[in-house]
Design an enzyme around this catalytic site. Structure first.
Site, PDB file in Angstrom:
ATOM      1  N   ASP A  65       9.118   2.471   0.618  1.00 22.96           N
ATOM      2  CA  ASP A  65       7.666   2.341   0.666  1.00 22.96           C
ATOM      3  C   ASP A  65       7.036   3.620   1.217  1.00 22.96           C
ATOM      4  O   ASP A  65       7.632   4.695   1.102  1.00 22.96           O
ATOM      5  CB  ASP A  65       7.286   1.123   1.523  1.00 22.96           C
TER       6      ASP A  65
ATOM      7  N   HIS B 138       1.046   0.666   4.046  1.00 21.02           N
ATOM      8  CA  HIS B 138       1.652  -0.357   3.204  1.00 21.02           C
ATOM      9  C   HIS B 138       3.072  -0.689   3.640  1.00 21.02           C
ATOM     10  O   HIS B 138       3.452  -1.858   3.748  1.00 21.02           O
ATOM     11  CB  HIS B 138       1.633   0.122   1.759  1.00 21.02           C
TER      12      HIS B 138
ATOM     13  N   SER C  85       3.077  -7.358  -3.489  1.00 31.04           N
ATOM     14  CA  SER C  85       3.703  -6.519  -2.459  1.00 31.04           C
ATOM     15  C   SER C  85       3.986  -7.312  -1.201  1.00 31.04           C
ATOM     16  O   SER C  85       4.911  -6.995  -0.454  1.00 31.04           O
ATOM     17  CB  SER C  85       2.787  -5.357  -2.079  1.00 31.04           C
TER      18      SER C  85
END
Length: 563
Positions: free
Chosen positions: A166, A215, A465
């Site tokens: 990520d 994220h 996600s």
């Protein structure tokens, strides 16, 4: 995944970004030059020496290489290098790196609540009762998959490693610090100033343990935030978290960093890798789409083959691969015309997608467990991709618009709360320079501090996600509970067995009636209509079912038994 994004098929907000398929960055202080950077893939079976010779003959210079999959980083000052490399018999093709523009400030899918903040002000929050950590009462997702019950049997084994492929992981976060594995963590994605903004360090390679995108830190918290009486806890609160920074700060994922992350995961013996993204710049990579130029076709063939090799390599080295299905609200077996690609380097154009020759990567790659998203009601989230061709299981991903007709409709608490870097919240304007939550964000951002004054921050996001890390956490619990010693110091479980057990223990969920679901009540147009095909045992919305952490650790493994 990310919408531009953060999940495998995210809805890209308008942005003119250019940066192609590699992740090798040009230093911020580099002098103007005609030299360009490429990712080059050798044909299968071609030796390293032969590939390097072919690259040199085409006018390129190798600056880095990944021999396990035949991938090379190459510079060249020839304007025709890509076409010459593609024409070489020893090479699959070349993909150029460029960088123009920046990503939009907010992700339209994952941060929908911020784009519609006025609609949620003053509405009731969802509360699930007192749990182990102070904020666990807001984690409806852990309740849905029975992770709270599972940890009483198996909270996770420290020897089990989960890779977060990520944007990075903020290892200073007090809920992540206890489980962060510094020894195995790596950054494969140097900052690219034209896309990510100014480099924070001279080398443009951010230190391990940082996350300037946010994220990855959110994903990591859902998987393995520590159950330590502070903040909140993850699905597998005792496993080890490994940063695999393959995404840019801006949320873009390019071929070279992603491939190198997967190769490192295999070499290092990681047990699980979570992938909540798609490989840019193509939402779908096609072998020979008539809408694409010959150069674009060659680039996409390079992406397809390189990702196939990297995923196979990681799988054969014992890595269980989990990927988000994407946020483009479409059946991956019958994709719509792609109007978002390329998402940088040139303006996007309509690309009719032939399902037989086009792939959404990595989720449509080999050995990847594909995950759809559901809201608190158990309904498929309106944004979530679906379809019997690629779905494996479903998991809580959040749905801001869930609960139509009730007080919970369009509330932040319908989404997924997890760890988040203070720096990113400050940049987004929800936390001030003193570290305090800005007025108006009290229901979407939370702050917890230890007795020593170390503070952690938490916020809501939604998307496939956010669904994928719930599954990665359950996979880590399966390895923890049912794995065995491997090698001198290792511990693990064959990915095929992990996958079978995950499917067999998922809670079956039938298609809704009517099977053609409309989201008009939630304010969506007909493009969001979704048809659920399949049976109770396996269907396009839920796959084999919603993952069940408790059943996964309580039920004995049955080798070689399909669900």
């Amino acid at each position: 995944m990310v919408s531009k994004r953060f999940t495998v098929g995210a809805v890209a907000a308008a942005a003119s970004l250019a940066l192609t398929v590699t992740g090798l960055s040009i230093p911020a202080n580099a002098a103007p030059s005609d030299t360009r950077t490429f990712t080059v893939l050798a044909e299968s079976g071609v030796s390293t020496d032969a590939a390097i010779a072919a690259i040199a003959a085409a006018g390129g210079k190798v600056v880095a290489r990944t021999d396990d999959v035949g991938l090379f980083q190459v510079t060249s000052d020839r304007a025709d290098f890509a076409s010459r490399a593609t024409a070489a018999g020893a090479l699959v093709g070349a993909a150029e790196e460029k960088a123009i523009g920046r990503k939009p400030k907010l992700d339209r899918v994952e941060q929908e609540h911020l784009l519609a903040a006025a609609a949620t002000k003053g509405k009731a929050a969802r509360n699930n009762g007192k749990k182990m950590d102070p904020l666990d009462d807001k984690l409806w997702g852990l309740d849905m998959i029975r992770a709270d019950k599972a940890r009483k049997i198996e909270p996770g084994d420290r020897r089990v490693t989960v890779g977060i492929l990520d944007t990075g992981v903020d290892a200073s976060q007090p809920d992540l610090a206890p489980n962060f594995n510094w020894a195995l963590s790596r950054n494969f994605a140097p900052d690219i100033p034209e896309v990510d903004g100014p480099c924070e360090v001279a080398s443009c390679l951010d230190p391990v343990g940082t996350d300037d995108g946010g994220h990855g830190t959110h994903v990591a918290g859902t998987i393995g935030a520590a159950a330590n009486g502070f903040g909140l806890s993850g699905v597998a609160p005792n496993v080890s978290l490994v940063e695999l920074k393959g995404g840019q700060d801006s949320g873009y994922f390019f071929l070279n960093p992603v491939v190198n992350s997967l190769v490192h995961a295999g070499r290092s013996g990681l047990d699980v890798v979570n992938m909540s993204f798609y490989v840019d710049p193509w939402l779908y990579n096609c072998t020979a789409n008539p809408a694409d130029s010959p150069e674009a076709q060659a680039e996409q063939r390079t992406v397809i083959e390189a990702m196939k090799r990297a995923l196979n390599f990681a799988h054969h080295k014992g890595v269980t691969l989990v990927g988000s299905l994407g946020n483009n609200h479409e059946d991956l077996g019958a994709p719509r015309t792609d109007v978002s690609s390329p998402d940088y380097g040139a303006d996007p154009y309509p690309r009719p997608i032939d399902n037989a020759t086009c792939w959404d990567l990595p989720v449509e790659g080999p050995h990847v467990i594909g995950v759809s998203a559901v809201g608190p009601s158990g309904k498929k989230s309106d944004y979530s991709n679906y379809g019997t061709e690629q779905i494996s299981v479903a998991a809580p991903g959040g749905w801001f618009r869930d609960g139509f007709g009730t007080d919970t409709y369009r509330t932040d608490a319908n989404m997924i709360l997890s760890t988040y870097p203070k720096k990113v919240l400050q940049e987004e304007g929800s936390v001030d320079e003193n570290g305090d939550i800005v007025a108006g964000f009290e229901n979407s951002v939370f702050k917890q501090c230890t007795a020593k004054g170390e503070c952690g921050y938490y916020t809501y996001l939604q998307g496939t996600s956010m669904a994928s890390p719930h599954v990665s956490g359950v996979a880590a619990l399966i390895v923890s509970k049912h794995g065995k010693k491997q090698g001198r110091n290792g511990y693990g479980m064959a990915p095929n067995l992990v996958e079978q057990h995950l499917y067999r223990t998922a809670a079956e969920h039938a298609c809704p009636e009517p099977r053609l679901q409309s989201y008009t009540n939630e304010g969506r147009d007909a493009e969001f209509d979704a048809y659920c095909a399949g049976s109770l045992n396996f269907n396009g919305f839920y796959g084999y079912g919603i993952v069940d952490a408790y059943a996964a650790v309580k039920t004995p493994v049955k080798p070689n038994v399909r669900p």
